[in-house]
Design a protein around this motif. Structure first.
Motif, PDB file in Angstrom:
ATOM      1  N   GLN A 261       0.838  -1.188   0.000  1.00 50.19           N
ATOM      2  CA  GLN A 261       0.000   0.000   0.000  1.00 50.19           C
ATOM      3  C   GLN A 261       0.879   1.246   0.000  1.00 50.19           C
ATOM      4  O   GLN A 261       2.026   1.204   0.412  1.00 50.19           O
ATOM      5  CB  GLN A 261      -0.906   0.026   1.226  1.00 50.19           C
ATOM      6  CG  GLN A 261      -1.941  -1.077   1.254  1.00 50.19           C
ATOM      7  CD  GLN A 261      -2.944  -0.881   2.369  1.00 50.19           C
ATOM      8  OE1 GLN A 261      -2.791   0.020   3.195  1.00 50.19           O
ATOM      9  NE2 GLN A 261      -3.957  -1.723   2.400  1.00 50.19           N
ATOM     10  N   VAL A 262       0.289   2.349  -0.443  1.00 49.27           N
ATOM     11  CA  VAL A 262       0.982   3.625  -0.383  1.00 49.27           C
ATOM     12  C   VAL A 262       0.052   4.637   0.279  1.00 49.27           C
ATOM     13  O   VAL A 262      -1.142   4.680  -0.012  1.00 49.27           O
ATOM     14  CB  VAL A 262       1.400   4.103  -1.794  1.00 49.27           C
ATOM     15  CG1 VAL A 262       0.209   4.298  -2.713  1.00 49.27           C
ATOM     16  CG2 VAL A 262       2.240   5.370  -1.715  1.00 49.27           C
ATOM     17  N   GLN A 263       0.588   5.403   1.196  1.00 52.58           N
ATOM     18  CA  GLN A 263      -0.169   6.445   1.879  1.00 52.58           C
ATOM     19  C   GLN A 263       0.359   7.808   1.420  1.00 52.58           C
ATOM     20  O   GLN A 263       1.568   7.985   1.274  1.00 52.58           O
ATOM     21  CB  GLN A 263      -0.043   6.328   3.398  1.00 52.58           C
ATOM     22  CG  GLN A 263      -0.760   5.130   3.993  1.00 52.58           C
ATOM     23  CD  GLN A 263      -0.030   3.818   3.768  1.00 52.58           C
ATOM     24  OE1 GLN A 263       1.183   3.745   3.901  1.00 52.58           O
ATOM     25  NE2 GLN A 263      -0.772   2.781   3.419  1.00 52.58           N
ATOM     26  N   LEU A 264      -0.560   8.741   1.242  1.00 46.85           N
ATOM     27  CA  LEU A 264      -0.200  10.053   0.699  1.00 46.85           C
ATOM     28  C   LEU A 264      -0.650  11.158   1.654  1.00 46.85           C
ATOM     29  O   LEU A 264      -1.787  11.136   2.132  1.00 46.85           O
ATOM     30  CB  LEU A 264      -0.869  10.261  -0.661  1.00 46.85           C
ATOM     31  CG  LEU A 264      -0.612   9.179  -1.712  1.00 46.85           C
ATOM     32  CD1 LEU A 264      -1.449   9.442  -2.955  1.00 46.85           C
ATOM     33  CD2 LEU A 264       0.865   9.118  -2.066  1.00 46.85           C
ATOM     34  N   VAL A 265       0.230  12.124   1.878  1.00 46.23           N
ATOM     35  CA  VAL A 265      -0.093  13.259   2.740  1.00 46.23           C
ATOM     36  C   VAL A 265       0.311  14.544   2.025  1.00 46.23           C
ATOM     37  O   VAL A 265       1.498  14.755   1.745  1.00 46.23           O
ATOM     38  CB  VAL A 265       0.624  13.169   4.094  1.00 46.23           C
ATOM     39  CG1 VAL A 265       0.293  14.397   4.947  1.00 46.23           C
ATOM     40  CG2 VAL A 265       0.230  11.892   4.824  1.00 46.23           C
TER      41      VAL A 265
END
Length: 128
Positions: free
Chosen positions: A1-5
């Protein structure tokens, strides 16, 4: 998974500049094509810009061509949106998105995890 902020939004006068950043964590950032989208109140979310995994290819909405620049730093797991000559109509919540397929980013058809992801957005307000 990739999380973006996302970060870097704020209030700016017309004609001014802002640089948005989107920091990614999780799965290998360089695997993903990245994009920026925006949504104004009462309107649909619109495509702004996209960049390939390598950074060699970029695409822009007609409304921002010549004013906005998308770039990425794979060593820092970050994608940027430099916004110049801002106009009041640029006011919106700006979202970062990732997808393993560049065409999906350009179309706004972002896959579900782990193949794609959306950030939570950052507000940009341009005063006249």
């Amino acid at each position: 998974q990739v999380q973006l902020v996302e970060s870097g939004g704020g209030l700016v006068q017309a004609g001014g500049s802002l640089r948005l950043s989107c920091a990614a964590s999780g799965r290998t950032f360089s695997e993903y094509a990245m994009g920026w989208f925006r949504q104004a109140p009462g309107k649909e979310r619109d495509f702004v810009a996209a960049i390939s995994w390598s950074g060699e290819s970029t695409y822009y909405a007609d409304s921002v061509k010549g004013r906005f620049t998308i770039s990425r730093d794979n060593a820092k797991n970050t994608v940027y949106l430099q916004m110049n000559s801002l106009k009041p109509e640029d006011s919106a919540v700006y979202y970062c998105a990732a997808d393993l397929t560049l065409d999906a980013v350009i179309a706004g058809s972002i896959s579900s995890q782990p193949f794609g992801s959306w950030g939570h957005g950052t507000q940009v307000t341009v005063s006249s």
